[in-house]
Design a protein around this motif. Structure first.
Motif, PDB file in Angstrom:
ATOM      1  N   SER A  34      46.384  48.453  50.991  1.00  0.00           N
ATOM      2  CA  SER A  34      45.740  49.775  50.985  1.00  0.00           C
ATOM      3  C   SER A  34      44.238  49.646  50.745  1.00  0.00           C
ATOM      4  CB  SER A  34      46.350  50.663  49.899  1.00  0.00           C
ATOM      5  OG  SER A  34      47.719  50.850  50.135  1.00  0.00           O
ATOM      6  N   MET A  35      43.860  48.720  49.891  1.00  0.00           N
ATOM      7  CA  MET A  35      42.431  48.498  49.636  1.00  0.00           C
ATOM      8  C   MET A  35      41.731  47.968  50.882  1.00  0.00           C
ATOM      9  SD  MET A  35      42.419  46.851  45.859  1.00  0.00           S
ATOM     10  CE  MET A  35      42.451  47.863  44.415  1.00  0.00           C
ATOM     11  N   SER A  39      38.833  49.864  52.949  1.00  0.00           N
ATOM     12  CA  SER A  39      37.572  49.185  53.292  1.00  0.00           C
ATOM     13  C   SER A  39      37.230  49.368  54.764  1.00  0.00           C
ATOM     14  CB  SER A  39      37.670  47.696  52.984  1.00  0.00           C
ATOM     15  OG  SER A  39      37.809  47.483  51.612  1.00  0.00           O
ATOM     16  N   LEU A  67      36.162  46.456  46.908  1.00  0.00           N
ATOM     17  CA  LEU A  67      37.546  46.638  47.350  1.00  0.00           C
ATOM     18  C   LEU A  67      38.128  45.351  47.928  1.00  0.00           C
ATOM     19  CD1 LEU A  67      37.506  50.191  48.981  1.00  0.00           C
ATOM     20  CD2 LEU A  67      38.848  49.468  47.005  1.00  0.00           C
ATOM     21  N   ALA A  71      41.234  43.435  46.468  1.00  0.00           N
ATOM     22  CA  ALA A  71      42.396  43.198  47.323  1.00  0.00           C
ATOM     23  C   ALA A  71      42.779  41.723  47.306  1.00  0.00           C
ATOM     24  CB  ALA A  71      42.099  43.658  48.754  1.00  0.00           C
TER      25      ALA A  71
END
Length: 182
Positions: A34-35, A39, A67, A71
């Motif tokens: 998700s990160m 991004s 991010l 991640a």
């Protein structure tokens, strides 16, 4: 040989713990993905703002960097769970099952020790940033303890997954290096 009630209960508890930690690692993988997706969207937004609207950007580049680092750190336990880290399995392939298992235990314990040292210094760095109120020197200037938190958290979760791998190996739920016994 039949297991006693105590042995069976201990193995059930250990198996539950291994599966629970595996679930945490999978959650970390979803968070890391998700990160990365966030991004990508932020980068697209930054390009639109800069080149279409001809406006300056303040927070986007720094956010994307933070991010992606987070991640990477939070994705460590997920990659370990999937055995996705780079390894050379020539020696384990040559070894018989018992020495192979011993080597796996030594490798896992060594990894836990090294990551423990790295995690300690990452925590110390995060704590200094938090305690002293460090901020980024950019125009946006976010507090640095927020992105720095990903380092000790990532190492701690990676160690947790390594401990689960070690426990799974010791209770016979997993094989050494994922190789079948001869």
């Amino acid at each position: 040989m039949a297991l006693t009630t105590v042995d069976a209960g201990w193995r059930r508890g250990a198996d539950f713990l291994v599966r629970g930690i595996g679930g945490i690692s999978i959650l970390c993988g979803w968070i890391a993905a998700s990160m990365i997706l966030a991004s990508v969207f932020i980068t697209c937004q930054m390009i639109f703002v800069r080149f279409v609207l001809r406006q300056s950007t303040i927070w986007q580049t720094e956010t994307v960097i933070y991010l992606m680092i987070a991640a990477t750190m939070l994705g460590l336990p997920y990659v370990q769970k999937l055995r996705g880290h780079v390894n050379v399995d020539l020696l384990p392939l040559w070894l018989r099952p018992v020495p192979r298992k011993l080597l796996a235990v030594v490798v896992l314990l060594s990894g836990i020790v090294v990551l423990g040292i790295m995690g300690f210094y990452a925590f110390e760095h995060w704590y200094l940033a938090f305690q002293r109120g460090w901020r980024s020197s950019s125009v946006w200037g976010p507090p640095l303890w927020i992105p720095y938190l990903a380092m000790p958290l990532g190492f701690a979760l990676f160690i947790l997954q390594l401990l689960a791998d070690l426990l799974a190996l010791l209770i016979g739920r997993d094989t050494a290096f994922g190789l079948e016994a001869d």
